[in-house]
Design a protein around this motif. Structure first.
Motif, short mmCIF file in Angstrom:
data_model
loop_
_atom_site.label_atom_id
_atom_site.label_comp_id
_atom_site.label_asym_id
_atom_site.label_seq_id
_atom_site.Cartn_x
_atom_site.Cartn_y
_atom_site.Cartn_z
N TRP A 1 19.88 67.91 46.17
CA TRP A 1 20.20 69.19 45.56
C TRP A 1 21.53 69.11 44.84
N PHE A 2 21.69 69.97 43.83
CA PHE A 2 22.90 69.99 43.02
C PHE A 2 23.07 71.38 42.43
N LEU A 3 24.22 71.62 41.82
CA LEU A 3 24.52 72.90 41.19
C LEU A 3 24.66 72.70 39.69
N VAL A 4 24.17 73.68 38.91
CA VAL A 4 24.33 73.65 37.46
C VAL A 4 24.82 75.01 36.99
N GLU A 5 25.55 74.99 35.89
CA GLU A 5 26.04 76.26 35.36
C GLU A 5 24.93 77.05 34.69
N GLU A 6 24.02 76.33 34.02
CA GLU A 6 22.90 76.97 33.35
C GLU A 6 21.61 76.34 33.85
N LEU A 7 20.62 77.17 34.13
CA LEU A 7 19.37 76.67 34.70
C LEU A 7 18.66 75.71 33.75
N GLY A 8 18.86 75.89 32.46
CA GLY A 8 18.21 75.02 31.49
C GLY A 8 18.63 73.57 31.60
N LEU A 9 19.76 73.30 32.27
CA LEU A 9 20.21 71.92 32.45
C LEU A 9 19.42 71.19 33.53
N ALA A 10 18.77 71.94 34.43
CA ALA A 10 18.13 71.33 35.60
C ALA A 10 17.10 70.28 35.26
N PRO A 11 16.15 70.53 34.32
CA PRO A 11 15.14 69.50 34.04
C PRO A 11 15.75 68.17 33.58
N ASP A 12 16.77 68.23 32.70
CA ASP A 12 17.38 66.99 32.22
C ASP A 12 18.08 66.23 33.34
N VAL A 13 18.78 66.97 34.21
CA VAL A 13 19.47 66.32 35.33
C VAL A 13 18.45 65.65 36.26
N ILE A 14 17.35 66.35 36.54
CA ILE A 14 16.32 65.79 37.42
C ILE A 14 15.69 64.56 36.78
N ARG A 15 15.39 64.65 35.48
CA ARG A 15 14.78 63.49 34.81
C ARG A 15 15.68 62.26 34.92
N ARG A 16 16.97 62.44 34.65
CA ARG A 16 17.88 61.29 34.72
C ARG A 16 17.97 60.74 36.12
N ALA A 17 18.08 61.63 37.12
CA ALA A 17 18.26 61.18 38.50
C ALA A 17 17.02 60.43 39.01
N VAL A 18 15.84 61.01 38.77
CA VAL A 18 14.61 60.39 39.27
C VAL A 18 14.30 59.12 38.50
N ALA A 19 14.46 59.14 37.17
CA ALA A 19 14.18 57.95 36.38
C ALA A 19 15.10 56.81 36.78
N THR A 20 16.37 57.13 37.07
CA THR A 20 17.31 56.09 37.51
C THR A 20 16.93 55.56 38.89
N ALA A 21 16.52 56.45 39.78
CA ALA A 21 16.18 56.03 41.15
C ALA A 21 14.95 55.14 41.17
N LEU A 22 14.00 55.36 40.24
CA LEU A 22 12.74 54.63 40.27
C LEU A 22 12.67 53.47 39.28
#
Length: 757
Positions: A124-145
């Motif tokens: 879990w993480f915090l973002v200032e704008e909800l629209g940032l969430a998909p990009d953050v998740i994509r980067r985190a999951v793509a990097t992890a896998l």
């Protein structure tokens, strides 16, 4: 909801089966997975979770981290990952991408930030704008896998349905409605916890007013009068006065406030204070968001210290700068940082949007007359006085031996130390500090031997060589070569833009290379503890060179150790074993006396002595006196020249050759080791004298030599045959004193006989 309750993340599969996870606000770094259960209906899952959670709470788990006051919405996001494939039986990142769809939950916080949760994976993480969430998740999951087994992508895929249940089990919530959350109970503001308000501190005289005037004083007065405060970055070399300039800004704000004008406030904090106590995942991000909410539009600056630390990314890819940037760019929260020119340039690459909005203030070191005036005033504040020649002597010493820092900072650091010394504590001096007394004080402060820094003492090449030869047995040429470097330092003829010296010590193992390094640390910096030693065999793999420049608390990298103590002898043992990447890093150290750490900050090596050892060209041969075939010095030097790249080899000041030891050398080393044994506290206090005949010493020299390791086994042999029998006797006779311990050779061992002194 007004009352806190639990949340369960439900995952329903196509066959109707359900898995439920109890959601937690905080995750410990090494935490157990949250309670989870499987069933074919929601209530079946909840009944199992209730029993599990009761058991957890009974064994000390904190209910507060399971309680929520916010509601969640579940969204989906698509991620493309590149799993591993094999090329010539080697696993590599494949060019084929696999699209997966996964779900995340989000909720809005009172601070208007958004909490984004992937409960199935405890992220879990915090973002200032909800629209940032998909990009953050994509980067985190793509990097992890990336480069992982393709089956992992299957585990991350979204289920048939995922949703969040509000859960209020009476058995668990009974008695918890009153003051459930530890966070709610604590109503102290974040700024009060982690910040110091410098304008208020200046008014209460808790901050010392900086000495003299400054070329930027008028600019500071203009800044505090502005209705819209700009974000600032103060740029200058270490010690040039960046932090002092921020203090001047606080005093400028105080002066405006006393003139009945509107004046800004100046809150100071650091990365360490922001992260203090943040043991759960996501806690520090929430603290930063709360701090932004408190200070935004409050006509206040937030001073965060080092820019390089603020832009540094954490393990999850986020940084404090990333979170502060939107508010700073909008002008809602003006920020202040300090940076060296190199740190500023590196930060522009990692956080350009923020850095480009900062107004730059540059500080320069004072000129000679201004510096001497500042030193005079600073010493006067300690209650002491000094002669003009003493102040000039101090500046000379600092300029020659503390090149890691600039004026006036390094002068004020010495004055702060001086204020704590007995001569300052005892009150005013009957006479001023003179030049020679200043040299003695600087020797105490720095650890540098007085004879090395004062012209009143002699330290010729021959004198230094003779002293080194007393400990480094059988290596007169090596001792003389090292002595020339020390003598050059004494005469202040060394290149000011390079390390004090860089020597490559070549020769067989166990002949005194490390011993010479220890003696140089003692001779040059007053203690063998000033030796910073690295086994370069640990840096032989690709990527391992990065460990030399790591930073952070508890890190013992080359960069960190030299930054903490720039007056050091750096020993790089068996340098030939290092990976080529390591040599690339060392080129800058040997050539310019500098190294960039992992944050882009420069570490100064110009006050260091660099020693490198190598066994290149050393075959397993018998030494003179125990066999034939001793190698010439040119053999080792030639092997080193052939091995190292020309651009590296040509940056070395001198290649120092060590020869094989002969029998006479080993007997002298035996004598030296025995003298070290006699100096031990237990033997010295009981007045025990060691007595060995020539045959006994010769036996120790023979047993203490190994064709491969040289004289290294000698210490162990002395411990086994000399120290251990004596220790056993003294243990049996605890009151015995004034003894002679006599040893005689008996075959391949020594016989001990004890008699009164």
């Amino acid at each position: 909801m007004s009352d806190a309750s639990l949340r369960v993340y439900m995952v329903r599969h196509e066959d109707g089966g359900r898995v439920g996870f109890v959601m937690r606000k905080r995750e410990l770094l090494f935490d157990k997975p949250p309670p989870a259960a499987f069933g074919h209906a929601n209530q079946e899952v909840l009944d199992q979770l209730e029993q599990q959670l009761l058991g957890r709470l009974t064994h000390g788990d904190d209910l507060g981290r399971y309680l929520w006051e916010e509601d969640f919405v579940v969204n989906r996001v698509r991620v493309d990952v590149h799993p591993a494939t094999f090329v010539d039986k080697q696993a590599v990142v494949g060019k084929r991408s696999i699209p997966i769809e996964l779900c995340y939950a989000w909720s809005k916080l009172p601070t208007n930030a958004f909490r984004v949760v992937l409960p199935r994976y405890r992220w879990w993480f915090l973002v200032e704008e909800l629209g940032l969430a998909p990009d953050v998740i994509r980067r985190a999951v793509a990097t992890a896998l990336v480069g992982e087994n393709a089956a992992w992508a299957y585990e991350f895929r979204a289920a048939h349905e995922e949703y969040v249940l509000t859960w209020e089990p009476a058995t668990i919530l009974r008695g918890a409605r009153r003051g459930t959350s530890q966070e709610v109970a604590d109503d102290e503001s974040v700024a009060a916890k982690v910040c110091t308000e410098w304008v208020e501190e200046a008014a209460r005289r808790r901050i010392a007013q900086p000495l003299g005037g400054h070329p930027l004083d008028n600019e500071l007065s203009r800044l505090v009068a502005l209705k819209k405060l700009p974000s600032l970055v103060v740029i200058g070399a270490p010690g040039s006065g960046k932090t002092t300039l921020i203090k001047r800004l606080a005093f400028a704000a105080l002066a405006r406030k006393r003139g009945d004008h509107s004046a800004p406030r100046l809150f100071e904090t650091t990365t360490d204070r922001l992260l203090a106590g943040m043991m759960y995942v996501g806690m520090w991000q929430e603290r930063v968001f709360n701090l932004i909410a408190e200070l935004s539009d409050e006509h206040s600056w937030l001073y965060l210290g080092s820019l390089s630390e603020i832009v540094q990314r954490s393990f999850d890819g986020s940084s404090i700068a990333q979170m502060l940037a939107p508010a700073a760019i909008r002008g809602e929260l003006p920020l202040i940082f300090e940076a060296t020119p190199e740190e500023y340039a590196a930060a522009k690459l990692s956080a350009p949007a923020l850095i480009n909005r900062l107004k730059v203030l540059r500080v320069e070191p004072p000129d000679g007359l201004e510096l001497l005036s500042l030193v005079d005033t600073g010493i006067g504040r300690t209650g002491l006085s000094s002669e003009p020649a003493a102040r000039r002597r101090l500046v000379e010493h600092l300029d020659a031996f503390r090149r890691d820092s600039e004026f006036p900072g390094k002068a004020f650091a010495f004055i702060a130390w001086l204020a704590k010394q007995p001569l300052a504590q005892d009150g005013a001096q009957s006479s001023s500090i003179g030049a020679e007394q200043m040299s003695r004080l600087f020797s105490e402060y720095s650890g540098l031997p007085l004879r090395l820094i004062s012209d009143a003492f002699s330290a010729t090449t021959q004198e230094i060589s003779d002293e080194l030869s007393g400990s480094v047995i059988g290596q007169p040429d090596a001792s003389h070569a090292a002595a020339r470097v020390v003598a050059r330092l004494k005469a202040k003829l060394n290149d000011p833009e390079r390390p004090l010296g860089s020597l490559l010590l070549v020769g067989p193992t166990g002949v005194g290379k490390t011993e010479l390094s220890k003696r140089l640390a003692q001779l040059m910096f007053g203690s063998a503890d000033r030796l910073v030693r690295f086994d370069m065999g640990e840096f032989s793999f690709p990527g391992s060179a990065s460990r030399l420049i790591q930073v952070g608390r508890g890190v013992r990298s080359l960069a960190e150790q030299v930054r903490r103590q720039p007056l050091s002898v750096v020993l790089l043992d068996e340098i030939e074993k290092a990976h080529s990447e390591t040599f690339d890093l060392l080129l800058a150290v040997l050539g310019e006396g500098r190294l960039s750490d992992a944050l882009g900050r420069l570490v100064d090596f110009r006050s260091c002595m660099i020693l490198m050892t190598s066994n290149l060209g050393a075959g397993v041969q018998r030494i003179g006196g125990f066999g034939k075939g001793a190698q010439e010095a040119s053999d080792f030097q030639g092997a080193a020249r052939d091995f190292f790249r020309p651009e590296f080899f040509n940056r070395i000041d001198q290649v120092v050759s060590f020869r094989h030891l002969d029998e006479a050398d080993l007997l002298r080393i035996v004598e030296l080791e025995l003298s070290h044994v006699e100096s031990r506290t237990g033997i010295k206090n009981r007045e025990v004298r060691l007595q060995l005949d020539d045959d006994a010493k010769r036996l120790l020299s023979q047993l203490g030599y190994d064709p491969k390791y040289g004289a290294r086994p000698l210490k162990r042999v002395v411990e086994e045959l000399v120290v251990t029998p004596l220790a056993a006797h003294l243990a049996r006779e605890p009151n015995a004193t004034r003894l002679v311990a006599s040893y005689e050779a008996r075959g391949d061992t020594l016989a001990l006989r004890i008699r009164p002194l």
